[in-house]
Design a protein around this motif. Structure first.
Motif, PDB file in Angstrom:
ATOM      1  N   ARG A 188       9.737  -4.985  21.933  1.00  0.00           N
ATOM      2  CA  ARG A 188       8.850  -6.004  21.268  1.00  0.00           C
ATOM      3  C   ARG A 188       7.454  -5.400  22.088  1.00  0.00           C
ATOM      4  NH1 ARG A 188      10.687 -11.688  20.201  1.00  0.00           N
ATOM      5  NH2 ARG A 188       9.324 -11.911  18.914  1.00  0.00           N
ATOM      6  N   HIS A 189       7.466  -5.882  23.402  1.00  0.00           N
ATOM      7  CA  HIS A 189       6.064  -5.672  24.299  1.00  0.00           C
ATOM      8  C   HIS A 189       5.635  -3.983  24.246  1.00  0.00           C
ATOM      9  CE1 HIS A 189       8.754  -8.813  26.439  1.00  0.00           C
ATOM     10  NE2 HIS A 189       6.654  -8.970  25.829  1.00  0.00           N
ATOM     11  N   GLN A 235      12.185  -2.880  26.694  1.00  0.00           N
ATOM     12  CA  GLN A 235      11.704  -3.883  26.031  1.00  0.00           C
ATOM     13  C   GLN A 235      11.401  -3.263  24.657  1.00  0.00           C
ATOM     14  OE1 GLN A 235      12.074  -7.117  27.025  1.00  0.00           O
ATOM     15  NE2 GLN A 235      12.826  -6.562  28.549  1.00  0.00           N
ATOM     16  N   LEU A 266       7.811   1.059  27.491  1.00  0.00           N
ATOM     17  CA  LEU A 266       8.313  -0.536  27.491  1.00  0.00           C
ATOM     18  C   LEU A 266       8.958   0.048  25.484  1.00  0.00           C
ATOM     19  CD1 LEU A 266       4.954  -2.122  27.571  1.00  0.00           C
ATOM     20  CD2 LEU A 266       7.704  -2.743  28.749  1.00  0.00           C
TER      21      LEU A 266
END
Length: 124
Positions: free
Chosen positions: A38-39, A36, A32
């Motif tokens: 931020r996640h 992604q 992640l």
């Protein structure tokens, strides 16, 4: 004695599932962070704070070190810090929620461990 007696029946299941869950999270965080960020940062912070709250092992120092390094994966937050300091820090509604969360977490850490050690203090 379980911290939450109504959930005592789940302790055996959690005990058996924990190694697989930890391994899954340990692989999910870097994936992640890459795909992604931020996640990934959110998952890493929740995971390491959960480690801080575990009564059996208190690996606070390592968890705190990992939490502090998460800013590397959020360069916009680091870049925005200087602008915030130049502008001046004012009242932010999100800060109230964050402060309340820290207060609750601190209370739980003290309740579980009976005190707050240096690692817990540094985390706060």
């Amino acid at each position: 004695e379980p911290l939450f007696p109504p959930l005592a029946t789940l302790s055996g299941l959690m005990l058996h599932a924990a190694p697989a869950l930890v391994a899954g999270i340990e692989f999910a965080v870097p994936a992640l962070l890459l795909l992604q960020p931020r996640h990934g940062v959110l998952l890493a912070l929740v995971f390491h704070q959960t480690i801080n709250l575990m009564p059996a092992t208190y690996a606070g120092g390592f968890s705190i070190a990992m939490c502090a390094r998460q800013i590397i994966f959020l360069p916009a937050a680091a870049a925005g810090a200087s602008a915030t300091l130049r502008r001046g820090v004012g009242f932010a509604p999100r800060a109230v929620g964050a402060t309340a969360l820290v207060a609750v977490t601190t209370g739980v850490m003290v309740a579980i461990h009976g005190s707050l050690d240096a690692h817990g203090g540094i985390f706060l």
